[in-house]
Write a protein that holds these residues in place. Structure first.
Motif, PDB file in Angstrom:
ATOM      1  N   ASP A  50       1.419  -1.299  -0.294  1.00  0.00           N
ATOM      2  CA  ASP A  50      -0.259   0.000  -0.153  1.00  0.00           C
ATOM      3  C   ASP A  50       0.908   1.357  -0.015  1.00  0.00           C
ATOM      4  OD1 ASP A  50       0.726  -0.306   2.731  1.00  0.00           O
ATOM      5  OD2 ASP A  50      -1.518  -0.053   3.589  1.00  0.00           O
ATOM      6  N   HIS A  51       2.247   1.025  -0.165  1.00  0.00           N
ATOM      7  CA  HIS A  51       3.055   1.790  -0.210  1.00  0.00           C
ATOM      8  C   HIS A  51       2.821   2.558   1.367  1.00  0.00           C
ATOM      9  CE1 HIS A  51       3.330   1.434  -4.314  1.00  0.00           C
ATOM     10  NE2 HIS A  51       1.987   1.327  -4.438  1.00  0.00           N
ATOM     11  N   LYS A  52       2.556   2.130   2.229  1.00  0.00           N
ATOM     12  CA  LYS A  52       3.139   2.637   3.380  1.00  0.00           C
ATOM     13  C   LYS A  52       4.340   2.007   4.367  1.00  0.00           C
ATOM     14  CE  LYS A  52      -1.395   4.669   3.977  1.00  0.00           C
ATOM     15  NZ  LYS A  52      -2.767   4.807   5.346  1.00  0.00           N
ATOM     16  N   PRO A  53       4.453   2.412   5.030  1.00  0.00           N
ATOM     17  CA  PRO A  53       5.852   2.187   6.177  1.00  0.00           C
ATOM     18  C   PRO A  53       4.722   1.376   6.779  1.00  0.00           C
ATOM     19  CG  PRO A  53       5.465   4.790   7.077  1.00  0.00           C
ATOM     20  CD  PRO A  53       4.570   3.800   5.797  1.00  0.00           C
ATOM     21  N   ILE A  54       6.051   0.162   6.950  1.00  0.00           N
ATOM     22  CA  ILE A  54       5.257  -1.244   7.705  1.00  0.00           C
ATOM     23  C   ILE A  54       5.459  -1.097   9.159  1.00  0.00           C
ATOM     24  CG2 ILE A  54       5.846  -3.197   7.983  1.00  0.00           C
ATOM     25  CD1 ILE A  54       7.156  -3.667   5.029  1.00  0.00           C
ATOM     26  N   ALA A  55       4.569  -0.881   9.953  1.00  0.00           N
ATOM     27  CA  ALA A  55       5.023  -0.137  11.890  1.00  0.00           C
ATOM     28  C   ALA A  55       6.673  -1.455  11.953  1.00  0.00           C
ATOM     29  CB  ALA A  55       4.117  -0.621  12.253  1.00  0.00           C
ATOM     30  N   GLU A  56       6.012  -2.746  11.915  1.00  0.00           N
ATOM     31  CA  GLU A  56       6.709  -3.979  12.470  1.00  0.00           C
ATOM     32  C   GLU A  56       8.263  -3.503  12.177  1.00  0.00           C
ATOM     33  OE1 GLU A  56       4.499  -6.097   9.859  1.00  0.00           O
ATOM     34  OE2 GLU A  56       4.418  -4.872  11.390  1.00  0.00           O
ATOM     35  N   PRO A 253      -5.081  14.637  -6.635  1.00  0.00           N
ATOM     36  CA  PRO A 253      -3.760  14.225  -5.690  1.00  0.00           C
ATOM     37  C   PRO A 253      -2.253  13.841  -6.457  1.00  0.00           C
ATOM     38  CG  PRO A 253      -5.641  12.742  -6.400  1.00  0.00           C
ATOM     39  CD  PRO A 253      -6.090  14.455  -7.602  1.00  0.00           C
ATOM     40  N   LEU A 254      -1.641  14.480  -5.450  1.00  0.00           N
ATOM     41  CA  LEU A 254       0.105  14.490  -5.778  1.00  0.00           C
ATOM     42  C   LEU A 254       0.400  13.124  -5.851  1.00  0.00           C
ATOM     43  CD1 LEU A 254       0.609  18.028  -3.695  1.00  0.00           C
ATOM     44  CD2 LEU A 254       0.575  17.729  -6.362  1.00  0.00           C
ATOM     45  N   GLN A 255       1.861  12.953  -6.567  1.00  0.00           N
ATOM     46  CA  GLN A 255       2.259  11.461  -6.733  1.00  0.00           C
ATOM     47  C   GLN A 255       2.596  11.552  -5.600  1.00  0.00           C
ATOM     48  OE1 GLN A 255       4.318  11.559  -9.692  1.00  0.00           O
ATOM     49  NE2 GLN A 255       3.448  11.625 -11.214  1.00  0.00           N
ATOM     50  N   PRO A 256       2.700  10.213  -4.828  1.00  0.00           N
ATOM     51  CA  PRO A 256       3.211   9.807  -3.477  1.00  0.00           C
ATOM     52  C   PRO A 256       4.969   9.739  -3.231  1.00  0.00           C
ATOM     53  CG  PRO A 256       2.407   8.061  -4.524  1.00  0.00           C
ATOM     54  CD  PRO A 256       1.853   9.142  -5.375  1.00  0.00           C
ATOM     55  N   ALA A 257       5.831  10.726  -3.905  1.00  0.00           N
ATOM     56  CA  ALA A 257       7.115  10.099  -3.751  1.00  0.00           C
ATOM     57  C   ALA A 257       7.387  11.938  -2.910  1.00  0.00           C
ATOM     58  CB  ALA A 257       7.732  11.252  -5.397  1.00  0.00           C
ATOM     59  N   MET A 258       6.669  12.611  -2.110  1.00  0.00           N
ATOM     60  CA  MET A 258       6.926  13.167  -0.956  1.00  0.00           C
ATOM     61  C   MET A 258       6.099  12.243  -0.203  1.00  0.00           C
ATOM     62  SD  MET A 258       7.078  17.154  -0.792  1.00  0.00           S
ATOM     63  CE  MET A 258       5.812  17.395   0.096  1.00  0.00           C
TER      64      MET A 258
END
Length: 287
Positions: A50-56, A253-258
């Motif tokens: 999902d392009h989000k940081p992996i919490a663990e 929507p802005l690209q998720p590079a930021m």
């Protein structure tokens, strides 16, 4: 009437309480910096589908950056003693952040923005170290980065004392937050031989292929106050929304590079200072 011993005990208690309060404030500041404007996890935490940081895997490294000049792997900066920085002293961590030198004397290469981190204040760099000491250690061995370009012998002389920037000077504080902490202009300023061309600060135009492993090509925007090509005509609220909600002025929507996942946590005080700084730099345009 209190005895001398009782007065001494009260003084010791108050001193200990004051030190505890200072440590709590330092830790809270470090938590805020790492997880918002400095956005350490943008590179040092691997991302999921999902392009989000992996919490663990918080700050456990292994994020890969491929460019013609290098293949870089973000190191594990958790307090694991074998694969992270758990065996490093506070001063060694600070030297790595601000001078780009590991405890073994080797130089840290790009994309770590050492050039701007040299300006990070003593208070803030120590706050970051205090926070890093508290996170869960993760055992994760990371390959060494490989460079096709020569690395500098150093990024400058040893960093001595760096004072805090007064928040009352909104533009100066905004410049500090944007650069020494947020390293905004490392992406939003054209590069010449790998270094930002400061005569064109904020012009943007840098191309990033597959940032964070995402299948897209991102081009850094002009964030100077130019009225047509930059953000000069944007309102403060529109700029804040772009930074924290990944939404452009027209609702696109802005690209998720930021690292919007982190920037959504930036405080209003810091956002207002960033905007004041951006409005103060010279307008830039591609002629």
């Amino acid at each position: 009437m209190a005895t001398l011993l009782e007065l001494m005990l009260v003084a010791c208690f108050l001193s200990a309480r004051s030190e505890a309060t200072e440590e709590e404030e330092l830790l809270a500041r470090g938590d805020y910096l790492v997880n918002s404007i400095v956005a350490c996890g943008n590179c040092h935490t691997p991302r999921g589908d999902d392009h989000k940081p992996i919490a663990e895997m918080h700050l456990a490294g292994a994020f890969q950056v491929d460019r013609a000049e290098f293949t870089a792997y973000s190191p594990n900066i958790t307090p694991d003693h074998e694969t992270g920085i758990g065996a490093w002293s506070d001063e060694e961590i600070i030297r790595a952040i601000r001078e780009g030198v590991r405890p073994d004397g080797t130089v840290i290469g790009p994309p770590m923005p050492i050039r701007v981190y040299r300006e990070m204040s003593d208070t803030d760099v120590r706050a970051i170290v205090a926070y890093l000491r508290t996170i869960a250690p993760v055992r994760n061995s990371v390959p060494r980065s490989e460079y096709n370009i020569p690395l500098p012998e150093s990024y400058g002389p040893p960093v001595d004392a760096v004072p805090d920037v007064p928040r009352e000077d909104t533009v100066a504080y905004g410049a500090y937050v944007s650069n020494a902490l947020g390293h905004c202009m490392e992406c939003h300023t054209p590069l010449v031989k790998g270094a930002p061309d400061l005569s064109r600060t904020g012009l943007g135009g840098n191309v990033f292929v597959k940032p964070h492993g995402i299948e897209l090509v991102a081009v850094s925007a002009n964030i100077s106050p130019h009225p047509e090509q930059g953000i000069g005509a944007w309102t403060d609220d529109e700029i804040k929304r772009a930074i924290t909600q990944a939404t452009s002025r027209d609702g696109r929507p802005l690209q998720p590079a930021m690292p919007f996942y982190f920037y959504e946590k930036v405080s209003d005080e810091d956002l207002e200072a960033i905007i004041a700084y951006l409005r103060s730099i010279p307008p830039q345009a591609i002629e």
